[in-house]
Design an enzyme around this catalytic site. Structure first.
Site, PDB file in Angstrom:
ATOM      1  N   TYR A  10       0.843  -1.214   0.000  1.00 11.24           N
ATOM      2  CA  TYR A  10       0.000   0.000   0.000  1.00 11.24           C
ATOM      3  C   TYR A  10       0.870   1.253   0.000  1.00 11.24           C
ATOM      4  CZ  TYR A  10      -3.837  -3.135   0.795  1.00 11.24           C
ATOM      5  OH  TYR A  10      -4.752  -4.139   0.625  1.00 11.24           O
ATOM      6  N   VAL A  11       1.879   1.246   0.861  1.00 11.16           N
ATOM      7  CA  VAL A  11       2.718   2.442   0.975  1.00 11.16           C
ATOM      8  C   VAL A  11       3.655   2.569  -0.226  1.00 11.16           C
ATOM      9  CG1 VAL A  11       4.602   3.453   2.336  1.00 11.16           C
ATOM     10  CG2 VAL A  11       2.549   2.619   3.473  1.00 11.16           C
ATOM     11  N   THR A  85       6.171  -4.082   8.390  1.00  6.88           N
ATOM     12  CA  THR A  85       6.711  -4.246   9.753  1.00  6.88           C
ATOM     13  C   THR A  85       5.559  -4.753  10.625  1.00  6.88           C
ATOM     14  OG1 THR A  85       6.229  -1.895  10.104  1.00  6.88           O
ATOM     15  CG2 THR A  85       8.517  -2.460   9.651  1.00  6.88           C
ATOM     16  N   LYS A 204       5.530   9.850  14.273  1.00  4.61           N
ATOM     17  CA  LYS A 204       4.607   8.927  13.605  1.00  4.61           C
ATOM     18  C   LYS A 204       3.845   8.085  14.636  1.00  4.61           C
ATOM     19  CE  LYS A 204       2.745   5.960  10.829  1.00  4.61           C
ATOM     20  NZ  LYS A 204       1.620   6.252   9.980  1.00  4.61           N
ATOM     21  N   ASN A 208      -0.351   8.147  15.506  1.00  2.00           N
ATOM     22  CA  ASN A 208      -1.308   7.043  15.444  1.00  2.00           C
ATOM     23  C   ASN A 208      -1.854   6.684  16.820  1.00  2.00           C
ATOM     24  OD1 ASN A 208      -1.546   6.808  12.758  1.00  2.00           O
ATOM     25  ND2 ASN A 208      -0.339   4.948  12.528  1.00  2.00           N
ATOM     26  N   ASN A 219     -15.507   6.845  22.479  1.00  2.00           N
ATOM     27  CA  ASN A 219     -16.361   5.686  22.740  1.00  2.00           C
ATOM     28  C   ASN A 219     -16.698   5.547  24.224  1.00  2.00           C
ATOM     29  OD1 ASN A 219     -16.559   5.033  20.073  1.00  2.00           O
ATOM     30  ND2 ASN A 219     -14.903   3.524  20.115  1.00  2.00           N
ATOM     31  N   TYR A 251      -2.829  21.773  26.014  1.00  2.00           N
ATOM     32  CA  TYR A 251      -2.607  20.573  26.839  1.00  2.00           C
ATOM     33  C   TYR A 251      -1.833  19.473  26.112  1.00  2.00           C
ATOM     34  CZ  TYR A 251      -6.235  22.768  29.644  1.00  2.00           C
ATOM     35  OH  TYR A 251      -6.962  23.667  30.385  1.00  2.00           O
ATOM     36  N   CYS A 262     -10.003  21.216  39.394  1.00  2.00           N
ATOM     37  CA  CYS A 262     -11.045  20.679  38.510  1.00  2.00           C
ATOM     38  C   CYS A 262     -10.686  19.382  37.786  1.00  2.00           C
ATOM     39  CB  CYS A 262     -11.448  21.727  37.475  1.00  2.00           C
ATOM     40  SG  CYS A 262     -12.283  23.109  38.234  1.00  2.00           S
TER      41      CYS A 262
HETATM   42  P1  NAD Z   1       2.394  -4.278   2.670  1.00  2.00           P
HETATM   43  O1  NAD Z   1       2.454  -5.565   3.408  1.00  2.00           O
HETATM   44  O2  NAD Z   1       1.178  -3.917   1.897  1.00  2.00           O
HETATM   45  O3  NAD Z   1       3.619  -4.172   1.668  1.00  2.00           O
HETATM   46  C1  NAD Z   1       4.921  -4.530   1.980  1.00  2.00           C
HETATM   47  C2  NAD Z   1       5.580  -5.087   0.723  1.00  2.00           C
HETATM   48  O4  NAD Z   1       6.968  -5.299   0.993  1.00  2.00           O
HETATM   49  C3  NAD Z   1       5.020  -6.416   0.254  1.00  2.00           C
HETATM   50  O5  NAD Z   1       4.591  -6.296  -1.083  1.00  2.00           O
HETATM   51  C4  NAD Z   1       6.191  -7.388   0.400  1.00  2.00           C
HETATM   52  O6  NAD Z   1       6.189  -8.393  -0.590  1.00  2.00           O
HETATM   53  C5  NAD Z   1       7.361  -6.445   0.245  1.00  2.00           C
HETATM   54  N1  NAD Z   1       8.618  -6.958   0.781  1.00  2.00           N
HETATM   55  C6  NAD Z   1       8.843  -7.578   1.968  1.00  2.00           C
HETATM   56  N2  NAD Z   1      10.144  -7.891   2.079  1.00  2.00           N
HETATM   57  C7  NAD Z   1      10.753  -7.455   0.963  1.00  2.00           C
HETATM   58  C8  NAD Z   1      12.098  -7.468   0.496  1.00  2.00           C
HETATM   59  N3  NAD Z   1      13.068  -8.017   1.226  1.00  2.00           N
HETATM   60  N4  NAD Z   1      12.378  -6.909  -0.692  1.00  2.00           N
HETATM   61  C9  NAD Z   1      11.399  -6.358  -1.435  1.00  2.00           C
HETATM   62  N5  NAD Z   1      10.111  -6.314  -1.054  1.00  2.00           N
HETATM   63  C10 NAD Z   1       9.790  -6.856   0.135  1.00  2.00           C
HETATM   64  O7  NAD Z   1       2.717  -3.149   3.758  1.00  2.00           O
HETATM   65  P2  NAD Z   1       2.186  -1.640   3.768  1.00  2.00           P
HETATM   66  O8  NAD Z   1       0.792  -1.591   4.253  1.00  2.00           O
HETATM   67  O9  NAD Z   1       2.535  -0.966   2.481  1.00  2.00           O
HETATM   68  O10 NAD Z   1       3.083  -1.034   4.925  1.00  2.00           O
HETATM   69  C11 NAD Z   1       4.472  -0.835   4.754  1.00  2.00           C
HETATM   70  C12 NAD Z   1       4.992  -0.061   5.940  1.00  2.00           C
HETATM   71  O11 NAD Z   1       4.376   1.224   5.974  1.00  2.00           O
HETATM   72  C13 NAD Z   1       4.688  -0.709   7.282  1.00  2.00           C
HETATM   73  O12 NAD Z   1       5.744  -0.409   8.166  1.00  2.00           O
HETATM   74  C14 NAD Z   1       3.426   0.005   7.745  1.00  2.00           C
HETATM   75  O13 NAD Z   1       3.282  -0.004   9.141  1.00  2.00           O
HETATM   76  C15 NAD Z   1       3.665   1.416   7.208  1.00  2.00           C
HETATM   77  N6  NAD Z   1       2.453   2.202   6.922  1.00  2.00           N
HETATM   78  C16 NAD Z   1       1.357   1.618   6.370  1.00  2.00           C
HETATM   79  C17 NAD Z   1       0.238   2.382   6.086  1.00  2.00           C
HETATM   80  C18 NAD Z   1      -0.997   1.773   5.483  1.00  2.00           C
HETATM   81  O14 NAD Z   1      -2.026   2.448   5.500  1.00  2.00           O
HETATM   82  N7  NAD Z   1      -0.941   0.580   4.938  1.00  2.00           N
HETATM   83  C19 NAD Z   1       0.247   3.766   6.362  1.00  2.00           C
HETATM   84  C20 NAD Z   1       1.386   4.322   6.896  1.00  2.00           C
HETATM   85  C21 NAD Z   1       2.498   3.537   7.171  1.00  2.00           C
END
Ligand code: NAD
Length: 417
Positions: A10-11, A85, A204, A208, A219, A251, A262
């Site tokens: 995704y990232v 991660t 970061k 979150n 909630n 705060y 208070c």
């Molecule tokens: P993801 O699991 O969707 O993608 C990670 C990709 O890395 C996978 O496609 C995997 O095959 C690849 N990968 C793993 N080991 C590898 C290697 N040795 N060489 C090449 N590619 C490799 O993860 P994500 O959701 O994109 O998240 C990635 C990071 O960004 C994480 O640390 C996450 O916490 C952080 N993050 C995610 C989001 C989110 O909304 N998904 C937002 C902000 C930060």
């Protein structure tokens, strides 16, 4: 600039496509052959609104490429690590994917004449990242210039989040590498913060954790509201209308425990109301525990420092008031006295002779010897003391700094120095 993005999740996909739109020549690698195949064919391997079109356009325009992991990307100036991660059972993250990537980059970097700029965009705690870096062979580690660049995107609005961020966050100790990475994002027009590595990574996590805290808070308030016959949504909507205190930087400045007549009383009352209505409210309950812990740990640290005679500056819960009810400084002073320390307290807002009503009662209960501990001036308080505790700015900052310079043991509870 030619950049390599490692990890096509995704990232990685959003980062790669958006950097390509900013005009960079982006090469994505991933160990997952399917994802690479999809990207190379101009399709996004992850579902994200708008990303398919963006990827298609960038691949067709020759600005976005996808190749299998292990491919040498000639001329890449920056490597951006976007691998996963995931959570471990212990609560920490599995840093092995980041470790494998950094180890591979470090091996390759040894042969280069210039250091390799590696951006860590994955979310990882500073201690974990340092463990990973410390585990690399020293010579190849030295060839890497690590820059943390945490990602803040939310899935489903990821492209807009990338392109209109509140800020770009960079962390590292190599000014040239920070500048190089900053230039990647110049086209966004967002403020760029260049911080140290740990600070950037923690902004970061703080963000979150705060989002999560807000949801859990709303909630729990809603639980009490619902049980009490109030309208939970109305309570929180009107609450959020207050941009002066409720939804604002107010705060959010770190300092000592909260107190006063208070906040503790009202949190206690809300928790009690929940209990009467059958709602245990674990988050709201923990606020008071956390606050007490701050006082206890500070007292323990001062006692453990070995000081015997303490100049204690400030006693009422904030500047300009003589209200001592539930002042956290008074509670701290009481603990120190209980441990046998000698205190000389100076607070221009407080006079033993003027203590009335609830204030007097509170002092009689928690610090009955107050009159004998109060010093008439700053100088009288610090005379002969071997430790200094600053609770609030009892005089101008320059004078306080001058006083603090005379002490080996200084505890600045509100960062006033
Ligand atoms: P993801 O699991 O969707 O993608 C990670 C990709 O890395 C996978 O496609 C995997 O095959 C690849 N990968 C793993 N080991 C590898 C290697 N040795 N060489 C090449 N590619 C490799 O993860 P994500 O959701 O994109 O998240 C990635 C990071 O960004 C994480 O640390 C996450 O916490 C952080 N993050 C995610 C989001 C989110 O909304 N998904 C937002 C902000 C930060």
């Amino acid at each position: 600039m030619r950049v390599a993005v490692i990890g096509a999740g995704y990232v990685g996909c959003v980062t790669a496509a958006c950097l390509a739109r900013l005009g960079h020549d982006v090469w994505v690698v991933d160990t997952d052959a399917f994802k690479i195949g999809e990207l190379a064919a101009g399709r996004s391997p992850v579902l994200e609104p708008g990303l398919d079109d963006l990827v298609a356009g960038m691949v067709a325009g020759g600005r976005l490429h996808a190749v299998p992991a292990g491919t040498l990307i000639d001329g890449a100036e920056i490597f951006i690590v976007c691998v996963s991660t995931p959570s471990l059972k212990s609560g920490g993250v599995d840093s092995r994917p980041v470790q494998r990537v950094l180890a591979g980059l470090a091996r390759g970097a040894g042969a280069r004449t210039a250091p390799l700029v590696v951006v860590v965009r994955s979310t990882i705690a500073p201690n974990r990242l340092h463990q990973v870096l410390d585990g690399l062979p020293a010579d190849s580690r030295a060839a890497l210039r690590i820059v943390a660049n945490p990602e803040f995107l939310r899935e489903t609005t990821a492209i807009a989040d990338f392109e209109r961020p509140p800020f770009v966050l960079l962390g590292g100790d190599d000014a040239q590498a920070l500048d190089r990475v900053a230039s990647l994002y110049q086209g966004l027009g967002a403020p760029i913060h260049k911080l140290d590595l740990a600070t950037a990574l923690l902004v970061k996590y703080a963000s979150n954790a705060y989002h999560a805290l807000k949801i859990a808070f709303a909630n729990e308030v809603a639980l009490v509201a619902g049980a009490a016959g109030a309208d939970p949504r109305k309570v929180m909507t009107v609450f959020a209308e207050d941009r002066i205190l409720n939804v604002s930087p107010a705060y959010l400045r770190p300092g000592f425990a909260f107190g006063g007549s208070c906040l503790p009383k009202d949190v206690r009352a809300l928790v009690a109301a929940g209990k009467e209505l059958g709602e245990p409210l674990p988050l709201l309950r923990s606020i008071l525990e956390s606050n007490r812990d701050r006082i206890d740990r500070t007292a323990a640290a001062i006692v453990a420092s070995g000081v015997r005679r303490v100049a204690f500056l400030g006693l009422s819960f904030k500047r300009g008031t003589d209200d001592l009810r539930e002042s956290p400084y008074l509670l701290l002073a009481a603990q120190l006295v209980g441990h046998g320390l000698q205190l000389r307290i100076f607070d221009p807002d407080v006079s033993a002779a003027r203590l009335l009503g609830g204030n007097r009662q509170y002092v009689e209960e928690y610090l009955p010897d107050l009159a004998g501990l109060l010093a008439s001036s700053l100088e009288a308080a610090v005379q002969g003391a071997d430790g200094l505790v600053i609770c609030k700015r009892v005089t101008d900052q320059e004078s306080l700094r001058g006083v603090a310079a005379r002490f080996e043991h200084v505890v600045d509870l509100e960062y006033v120095l």
